[in-house]
Design a protein around this motif. Structure first.
Motif, mmCIF file in Angstrom:
data_model
loop_
_atom_site.group_PDB
_atom_site.id
_atom_site.type_symbol
_atom_site.label_atom_id
_atom_site.label_comp_id
_atom_site.label_asym_id
_atom_site.label_seq_id
_atom_site.Cartn_x
_atom_site.Cartn_y
_atom_site.Cartn_z
ATOM 1 N N LYS A 117 0.805 -1.223 0.000
ATOM 2 C CA LYS A 117 0.000 0.000 0.000
ATOM 3 C C LYS A 117 0.841 1.277 0.000
ATOM 4 O O LYS A 117 0.502 2.263 -0.645
ATOM 5 N N THR A 118 1.947 1.253 0.784
ATOM 6 C CA THR A 118 2.706 2.497 1.000
ATOM 7 C C THR A 118 3.999 2.559 0.189
ATOM 8 O O THR A 118 4.592 3.634 0.067
ATOM 9 N N GLY A 119 4.475 1.437 -0.302
ATOM 10 C CA GLY A 119 5.764 1.429 -0.993
ATOM 11 C C GLY A 119 6.940 1.476 -0.023
ATOM 12 O O GLY A 119 8.100 1.545 -0.440
ATOM 13 N N VAL A 120 6.651 1.460 1.272
ATOM 14 C CA VAL A 120 7.714 1.439 2.280
ATOM 15 C C VAL A 120 7.733 0.039 2.906
ATOM 16 O O VAL A 120 6.679 -0.502 3.239
ATOM 17 N N ASN A 121 8.909 -0.528 3.048
ATOM 18 C CA ASN A 121 9.020 -1.895 3.564
ATOM 19 C C ASN A 121 8.585 -1.982 5.039
ATOM 20 O O ASN A 121 9.217 -1.387 5.913
ATOM 21 N N ALA A 122 7.539 -2.719 5.277
ATOM 22 C CA ALA A 122 7.000 -2.832 6.642
ATOM 23 C C ALA A 122 7.379 -4.154 7.302
ATOM 24 O O ALA A 122 6.840 -4.501 8.362
ATOM 25 N N ALA A 123 8.315 -4.864 6.696
ATOM 26 C CA ALA A 123 8.643 -6.215 7.184
ATOM 27 C C ALA A 123 9.154 -6.215 8.624
ATOM 28 O O ALA A 123 9.078 -7.227 9.311
ATOM 29 N N LYS A 124 9.694 -5.080 9.060
ATOM 30 C CA LYS A 124 10.245 -5.057 10.416
ATOM 31 C C LYS A 124 9.276 -4.558 11.486
ATOM 32 O O LYS A 124 9.636 -4.448 12.659
ATOM 33 N N VAL A 125 8.054 -4.212 11.090
ATOM 34 C CA VAL A 125 7.089 -3.771 12.095
ATOM 35 C C VAL A 125 6.517 -4.996 12.806
ATOM 36 O O VAL A 125 5.884 -5.846 12.193
ATOM 37 N N ASN A 126 6.767 -5.101 14.093
ATOM 38 C CA ASN A 126 6.264 -6.228 14.883
ATOM 39 C C ASN A 126 4.874 -5.870 15.413
ATOM 40 O O ASN A 126 4.731 -4.991 16.255
ATOM 41 N N PHE A 127 3.856 -6.552 14.913
ATOM 42 C CA PHE A 127 2.491 -6.210 15.312
ATOM 43 C C PHE A 127 2.010 -6.972 16.545
ATOM 44 O O PHE A 127 0.989 -6.633 17.111
ATOM 45 N N HIS A 128 2.754 -8.021 16.929
ATOM 46 C CA HIS A 128 2.398 -8.803 18.120
ATOM 47 C C HIS A 128 1.051 -9.517 18.010
ATOM 48 O O HIS A 128 0.351 -9.683 19.018
ATOM 49 N N ALA A 129 0.652 -9.882 16.782
ATOM 50 C CA ALA A 129 -0.535 -10.738 16.644
ATOM 51 C C ALA A 129 -0.263 -12.053 17.365
ATOM 52 O O ALA A 129 0.903 -12.447 17.520
#
Lengths: 172, 172
Positions: A117-129
């Protein structure tokens, strides 16, 4: 800020009208900073949890820390340290709940969606699901108990709040 | 866990008694996960802020994210992303307040105190203490507006809540 207009939405106007009414009858002006019950709570941000209400807490009684999932993140630990060290709380609760949004997705799915969606790599965002509610509560309680900056002898209790019945069920 | 006893304090017993009463008259069993008002709020954990009450929000209306200071930390951003992307919120508020504990210390003082007390180096714990309340609110709102994973067009409003009057004063 250039180009940023002040928000003006119907919801915002409603909320501010309500707050004006609240302030007119406000009678708690003598409350002090330290929570009266020396209690701090980590709970989920979920809209169906009115934490103070289902615990019978009054304004001034307890620190309420809330985030997606009721996770004892680094930031929740920061808040608990400040709560205990500077404001004297001596008892902690962790509250997760049934039907939590965090049970409905995997971190990777949301990371991929955001990256796309944003074109920015979000792979490192830990969402804690998480996948298991009671296990998740135990993990959060354990994080508090083993954190080097939080006291070892403080009572920490973990709960699952049932959004269908309004009942707190104890896990730890 | 070996050696860990379940907490049993007078406060805990009081809270659970109250919750039993709450559950007996509970009538919100049909609420759904997405917040009814499509609203998410970042506020301070301070015991004197009963956020839902001073905004007239009912159970089910809004996500409430709270931490020490009402800071838009990485963890608050995590919660806002989940709130918006998965649960459809479309408006954000940031609420700090007068007489905040975060105005009363410097990060370094608490880091030094903790290091001395625990023997573990706390120099890297960022407590987010601040000196100027309105400026702090502006900084938090700006963090939301500039975060690559949060939408640019969402209304974000910043407030200082006055703990003496119960009044919300708008900053942004």
């Amino acid at each position: 800020m250039k180009g940023i207009q002040m928000a003006d939405t119907p919801l915002l106007r409603d909320l501010l009208r309500t707050n004006t009414d609240y302030a007119e009858v406000f009678d708690r002006s003598k409350l002090v900073i330290p929570p009266a019950k020396k209690l701090a709570i980590v709970a989920c941000m979920d809209a169906r949890l009115t934490v103070e209400e289902f615990l019978g807490l009054r304004t001034g009684d307890a620190h309420i820390i809330r985030n997606a999932g009721g996770i004892v993140t680094e930031d929740a630990v920061r808040s608990l340290i400040i709560s205990h060290e500077l404001l004297g709380t001596r008892e902690f609760l962790v509250i997760n709940h049934t039907d939590c949004g965090m049970l409905t997705f995997k971190d990777k799915d949301l990371q991929d969606k955001l990256t796309k969606k944003t074109g920015v790599n979000a792979a490192k965002v830990n969402f804690h699901a998480f996948g298991d509610l009671e296990e998740n509560v135990r993990t959060q309680v354990e994080r508090i108990r083993t954190n080097p900056f939080l006291p070892k002898d403080i009572p920490v209790t973990g709960f699952v709040y049932d959004v269908r019945s309004g009942k707190l069920n104890r896990v730890t």
